[in-house]
Structure formats: structure tokens, C-alpha cells
Scaffold this motif. Structure first.
Motif, PDB file in Angstrom:
ATOM      1  N   ILE A 187      68.985  11.552   5.156  1.00  0.00           N
ATOM      2  CA  ILE A 187      69.086  10.674   6.530  1.00  0.00           C
ATOM      3  C   ILE A 187      67.833   9.766   6.304  1.00  0.00           C
ATOM      4  N   SER A 188      66.630   9.971   5.879  1.00  0.00           N
ATOM      5  CA  SER A 188      65.743   9.259   6.121  1.00  0.00           C
ATOM      6  C   SER A 188      64.676   9.536   4.804  1.00  0.00           C
ATOM      7  N   ASP A 189      64.069   8.610   4.060  1.00  0.00           N
ATOM      8  CA  ASP A 189      63.124   8.795   2.869  1.00  0.00           C
ATOM      9  C   ASP A 189      61.811   8.542   3.081  1.00  0.00           C
ATOM     10  N   SER A 190      61.380   7.915   4.439  1.00  0.00           N
ATOM     11  CA  SER A 190      60.151   7.577   4.719  1.00  0.00           C
ATOM     12  C   SER A 190      59.498   8.989   5.193  1.00  0.00           C
ATOM     13  N   VAL A 191      58.138   9.175   5.219  1.00  0.00           N
ATOM     14  CA  VAL A 191      57.646  10.420   5.351  1.00  0.00           C
ATOM     15  C   VAL A 191      57.395  10.543   6.993  1.00  0.00           C
ATOM     16  N   PRO A 192      57.952  11.746   7.411  1.00  0.00           N
ATOM     17  CA  PRO A 192      58.559  12.830   6.742  1.00  0.00           C
ATOM     18  C   PRO A 192      59.913  12.676   6.380  1.00  0.00           C
ATOM     19  N   ARG A 193      60.344  12.870   5.044  1.00  0.00           N
ATOM     20  CA  ARG A 193      61.753  12.965   4.712  1.00  0.00           C
ATOM     21  C   ARG A 193      62.603  13.919   5.574  1.00  0.00           C
ATOM     22  N   ILE A 194      63.791  13.257   5.762  1.00  0.00           N
ATOM     23  CA  ILE A 194      64.633  13.938   6.546  1.00  0.00           C
ATOM     24  C   ILE A 194      65.834  13.950   5.786  1.00  0.00           C
ATOM     25  N   SER A 244      86.818  26.342  10.337  1.00  0.00           N
ATOM     26  CA  SER A 244      86.241  24.902  10.383  1.00  0.00           C
ATOM     27  C   SER A 244      85.173  25.108  11.087  1.00  0.00           C
ATOM     28  N   ALA A 245      84.338  26.071  11.233  1.00  0.00           N
ATOM     29  CA  ALA A 245      83.005  26.218  12.133  1.00  0.00           C
ATOM     30  C   ALA A 245      81.870  26.137  11.165  1.00  0.00           C
ATOM     31  N   GLU A 246      81.690  24.751  10.563  1.00  0.00           N
ATOM     32  CA  GLU A 246      80.744  24.253  10.097  1.00  0.00           C
ATOM     33  C   GLU A 246      79.596  24.006  10.934  1.00  0.00           C
ATOM     34  N   ARG A 247      78.219  24.457  10.600  1.00  0.00           N
ATOM     35  CA  ARG A 247      77.071  23.910  11.248  1.00  0.00           C
ATOM     36  C   ARG A 247      76.177  22.895  10.582  1.00  0.00           C
ATOM     37  N   LEU A 248      76.035  21.811  11.174  1.00  0.00           N
ATOM     38  CA  LEU A 248      75.065  20.977  10.539  1.00  0.00           C
ATOM     39  C   LEU A 248      73.553  21.049  10.832  1.00  0.00           C
ATOM     40  N   ILE A 249      73.089  21.561   9.836  1.00  0.00           N
ATOM     41  CA  ILE A 249      71.589  21.411   9.851  1.00  0.00           C
ATOM     42  C   ILE A 249      70.747  20.479   9.279  1.00  0.00           C
ATOM     43  N   THR A 250      69.474  20.201   9.961  1.00  0.00           N
ATOM     44  CA  THR A 250      68.725  18.988   9.575  1.00  0.00           C
ATOM     45  C   THR A 250      67.286  19.402   8.809  1.00  0.00           C
ATOM     46  N   THR A 251      67.024  19.085   7.876  1.00  0.00           N
ATOM     47  CA  THR A 251      65.688  19.565   7.355  1.00  0.00           C
ATOM     48  C   THR A 251      64.709  18.543   7.416  1.00  0.00           C
ATOM     49  N   VAL A 252      63.467  18.918   7.669  1.00  0.00           N
ATOM     50  CA  VAL A 252      62.418  17.792   7.781  1.00  0.00           C
ATOM     51  C   VAL A 252      61.130  18.171   6.816  1.00  0.00           C
ATOM     52  N   SER A 253      60.795  17.390   6.082  1.00  0.00           N
ATOM     53  CA  SER A 253      59.698  17.625   4.941  1.00  0.00           C
ATOM     54  C   SER A 253      58.423  17.052   5.391  1.00  0.00           C
ATOM     55  N   LEU A 254      57.755  18.087   6.164  1.00  0.00           N
ATOM     56  CA  LEU A 254      56.406  17.585   6.890  1.00  0.00           C
ATOM     57  C   LEU A 254      55.448  17.525   5.730  1.00  0.00           C
ATOM     58  N   THR A 255      54.463  16.534   6.195  1.00  0.00           N
ATOM     59  CA  THR A 255      53.365  16.847   5.152  1.00  0.00           C
ATOM     60  C   THR A 255      52.495  18.011   5.199  1.00  0.00           C
ATOM     61  N   ALA A 256      52.334  18.663   3.889  1.00  0.00           N
ATOM     62  CA  ALA A 256      51.825  20.070   3.968  1.00  0.00           C
ATOM     63  C   ALA A 256      50.504  20.131   4.873  1.00  0.00           C
ATOM     64  N   ARG A 309      48.473  14.388  10.736  1.00  0.00           N
ATOM     65  CA  ARG A 309      49.558  15.562  10.840  1.00  0.00           C
ATOM     66  C   ARG A 309      50.149  15.794  11.997  1.00  0.00           C
ATOM     67  N   VAL A 310      48.483  15.730  12.964  1.00  0.00           N
ATOM     68  CA  VAL A 310      49.048  16.020  14.594  1.00  0.00           C
ATOM     69  C   VAL A 310      50.245  15.247  15.101  1.00  0.00           C
ATOM     70  N   GLU A 311      50.113  13.869  14.885  1.00  0.00           N
ATOM     71  CA  GLU A 311      51.013  12.600  14.999  1.00  0.00           C
ATOM     72  C   GLU A 311      52.512  13.186  14.522  1.00  0.00           C
ATOM     73  N   GLN A 312      52.473  13.615  13.304  1.00  0.00           N
ATOM     74  CA  GLN A 312      53.683  13.472  12.589  1.00  0.00           C
ATOM     75  C   GLN A 312      54.438  14.913  13.239  1.00  0.00           C
ATOM     76  N   TYR A 313      53.532  15.961  13.322  1.00  0.00           N
ATOM     77  CA  TYR A 313      54.064  17.266  13.688  1.00  0.00           C
ATOM     78  C   TYR A 313      54.593  17.256  15.109  1.00  0.00           C
ATOM     79  N   ARG A 314      53.833  16.461  15.943  1.00  0.00           N
ATOM     80  CA  ARG A 314      54.443  16.558  17.560  1.00  0.00           C
ATOM     81  C   ARG A 314      55.662  16.133  17.536  1.00  0.00           C
ATOM     82  N   ARG A 315      56.193  15.179  16.735  1.00  0.00           N
ATOM     83  CA  ARG A 315      57.720  14.605  16.939  1.00  0.00           C
ATOM     84  C   ARG A 315      58.797  15.702  16.700  1.00  0.00           C
ATOM     85  N   PHE A 316      58.137  16.863  15.917  1.00  0.00           N
ATOM     86  CA  PHE A 316      59.517  17.815  15.576  1.00  0.00           C
ATOM     87  C   PHE A 316      59.112  19.298  16.098  1.00  0.00           C
ATOM     88  N   PHE A 317      57.894  19.432  16.631  1.00  0.00           N
ATOM     89  CA  PHE A 317      57.662  20.754  17.334  1.00  0.00           C
ATOM     90  C   PHE A 317      57.684  20.676  18.864  1.00  0.00           C
TER      91      PHE A 317
END
Length: 224
Positions: free
Chosen positions: A156-163, A173-185, A216-224
Motif C-alpha cells: 500500500i505504501s513503501d515509505s516509512v512505516p511500510r504498509i 466469501s467472507a474474506e477479511r482485509l487485514i492491514t500490516t504496518v511495519s513500524l520502526t523497531a 518513533r513517538v510521532e510515528q507510533y501515535r498515528r497507528f496506536f
């Protein structure tokens, strides 16, 4: 010398109302050995050297205790339940030639079956990886896990963090869309990599007091 057995000391922290899971690898070997240090918390991501809980503590103003007590554990569990966040690290056990916490040092890795677990928790729609696609990182191992099941991540996105995203198979047909976010360790060892990111350099140039923890605080805030 025989390899060191590094076994995850904590089972997944899962509950029905969770909508996202934190997915990492293994805590430092001393947690498996029961040799905690002052300032460690006997719970997931409880190492005194780790930054996940300090990050969340700052974002949500939690006033967490950083000590080896039941109080510290209960604070973290209460927060996770209130925010609908589970924890399901992907590595169950691994072997090491040296006793350290490096993901690269893991071999003969046994993964937890996250896809099977996800079937039992239908509200989960996001996985937050505590690291990226470098060898033996959470995203890297999850890709391996998906491949074994004939699935793959779509970018979906190749910028940090990758999505990324994938479709979780369901009945009919009950598929579930799951998003993954690769946070900075959230580890001290990742600070050098953070320091090399163009996004971090740009912020540091305008604010010399801006730190890798702030990033990291700024990055994590967007997803938590």
C-alpha cells in the motif's frame, strides 16, 4: 558448543474485543531464563532497554511503572484491553549460537500460526509489526508464514512505516482485509538506522533537540 534454546516466555495476549495486534519476535534471552534486571517488567516488551512502553507511555500519558512488579504488569494489560490492542509475537522459539537479542542471530525458527489464531479473533483488522522486512524481522517472518499458506502481502505504501494488506480467507466469501504496518523497531539497536532516514534528518535539521525517540513517538501515535 550446542546452540542455545531461546523460547518465548509469554503466550499471546489476546482477547475478543481487540482490533489490532502488536507482532514482534522474541524478548531478550534473559526473559526466557528468568534472569530479569532491575527496571525490567515481566511482560511482553518489558525489557528496560526497549522503547515500546516508553513510547506508549508518552503518547497516552500513562504514568507507567518501570519495575519488576505485578502492578507494572497489570498497568500494561489494562491499557491494552482499554485500547483494543492484543500482542501476538510471531516467533515461538529459536536457536542461537550466542546469547543476545539480535533477530539476525536466530536460526531454526519455529513460528506461531498467526493465521489460525486470527480465525478466532474476527475483529482484528490490523497487525503492527515492531520491525520491518530485514532478515528475521517481524514482517520478513510473517511473509514467510503467508507464503506457506499460499498468501502474500500487497504493498500500500513503501515509505516509512511500510504498509501492506492481505485478505484473510474465511468461510465462503467472507474474506477479511487485514492491514500490516511495519513500524520502526522500538529498540536501541535501531537508532542508527533511524538516524539515517531522510525524514529524521529533515526534522533534526529544523529542531536539533529532536531525538530518535521523538521520531518513533510521532510515528507510533498515528497507528496506536
Amino acid at each position: 558448543m550446542a546452540p542455545v534454546q531461546h523460547i518465548h516466555p509469554y503466550g499471546p495476549f489476546l482477547f475478543d474485543s481487540a482490533e489490532k495486534w502488536i507482532v514482534g519476535t522474541l524478548p531478550p534471552p534473559r526473559f526466557t531464563q528468568g534472569m530479569l534486571r532491575p527496571g525490567d517488567v515481566d511482560f511482553c516488551y518489558g525489557s528496560r532497554d526497549g522503547q515500546l512502553w516508553p513510547i506508549l507511555n508518552e503518547i497516552f500519558e500513562l504514568d507507567l511503572a518501570f519495575e519488576t512488579t505485578v502492578v507494572a504488569i497489570d498497568q500494561r494489560k489494562r491499557f491494552l484491553r482499554q485500547r483494543g490492542i492484543g500482542i501476538c509475537d510471531i516467533v515461538d522459539r529459536a536457536e542461537r549460537d550466542r546469547i543476545d537479542a539480535s533477530d539476525l542471530g536466530m536460526k531454526n525458527i519455529e513460528l506461531r500460526d498467526l493465521l489460525s489464531l486470527l480465525k478466532h479473533y474476527p475483529k482484528v483488522t490490523q497487525l503492527l509489526f515492531t520491525g520491518g522486512n530485514s532478515k528475521n524481522g517481524p514482517e520478513y517472518l510473517f511473509r514467510r508464514h503467508l507464503k506457506e499458506k499460499g498468501l502474500h502481502l500487497e504493498r500500500i505504501s513503501d515509505s516509512v512505516p511500510r504498509i501492506h494488506q492481505f485478505f484473510m480467507p474465511g468461510a465462503g466469501s467472507a474474506e477479511r482485509l487485514i492491514t500490516t504496518v511495519s513500524l520502526t523497531a522500538p529498540s536501541g539497536s535501531a537508532n542508527r538506522a533511524v538516524g539515517g532516514l531522510p525524514e529524521y534528518k529533515a526534522r533534526k535539521a529544523t529542531d536539533p533537540k529532536f531525538t530518535t525517540l521523538d521520531f518513533r513517538v510521532e510515528q507510533y501515535r498515528r497507528f496506536f
